[in-house]
Motif scaffolding. Structure first.
Motif, PDB file in Angstrom:
ATOM      1  N   GLY A 156      42.904 103.337  70.000  1.00 40.33           N
ATOM      2  CA  GLY A 156      43.281 103.171  68.612  1.00 40.33           C
ATOM      3  C   GLY A 156      42.060 103.119  67.716  1.00 40.33           C
ATOM      4  N   VAL A 157      42.276 102.723  66.509  1.00 39.86           N
ATOM      5  CA  VAL A 157      41.220 102.612  65.518  1.00 39.86           C
ATOM      6  C   VAL A 157      41.058 101.142  65.160  1.00 39.86           C
ATOM      7  CG1 VAL A 157      40.525 103.226  63.176  1.00 39.86           C
ATOM      8  CG2 VAL A 157      41.739 104.898  64.593  1.00 39.86           C
ATOM      9  N   PHE A 158      39.844 100.649  65.239  1.00 32.52           N
ATOM     10  CA  PHE A 158      39.550  99.277  64.851  1.00 32.52           C
ATOM     11  C   PHE A 158      39.081  99.309  63.408  1.00 32.52           C
ATOM     12  CE2 PHE A 158      36.667  95.650  64.409  1.00 32.52           C
ATOM     13  CZ  PHE A 158      37.522  94.631  64.770  1.00 32.52           C
ATOM     14  N   SER A 159      39.873  98.782  62.527  1.00 27.56           N
ATOM     15  CA  SER A 159      39.548  98.783  61.107  1.00 27.56           C
ATOM     16  C   SER A 159      38.986  97.428  60.689  1.00 27.56           C
ATOM     17  CB  SER A 159      40.794  99.081  60.271  1.00 27.56           C
ATOM     18  OG  SER A 159      41.290 100.355  60.586  1.00 27.56           O
ATOM     19  N   GLY A 160      38.059  97.445  59.749  1.00 27.78           N
ATOM     20  CA  GLY A 160      37.520  96.208  59.202  1.00 27.78           C
ATOM     21  C   GLY A 160      36.294  95.681  59.907  1.00 27.78           C
TER      22      GLY A 160
END
Length: 64
Positions: free
Chosen positions: A48-52
């Motif tokens: 997935g994408v780790f945002s922040g």
């Protein structure tokens, strides 16, 4: 990296001042006992994408 004079820094001041009252963090105190500590495990079942991520270091620097 987040600019130290950014609106994010202003937000951190506001958020931590809210919890710095004589009452403490009323949400956390309502969930956990005064001397309890919580741990979390983050399990990603798929890539997935780790945002922040750019906010993590400034938050910890602010708290320290």
């Amino acid at each position: 990296m987040i600019d130290a004079n950014s609106s994010f820094t202003s937000f951190l001041h506001q958020a931590f001042n809210e919890d710095g009252s004589d009452l403490g963090d009323v949400t956390s105190l309502g969930i956990f006992g005064k001397h309890q500590q919580a741990k979390a495990l983050w399990l990603a079942k798929e890539d997935g994408v780790f945002s922040g991520a750019q906010y993590i270091a400034p938050i910890f620097q602010f708290v320290d």
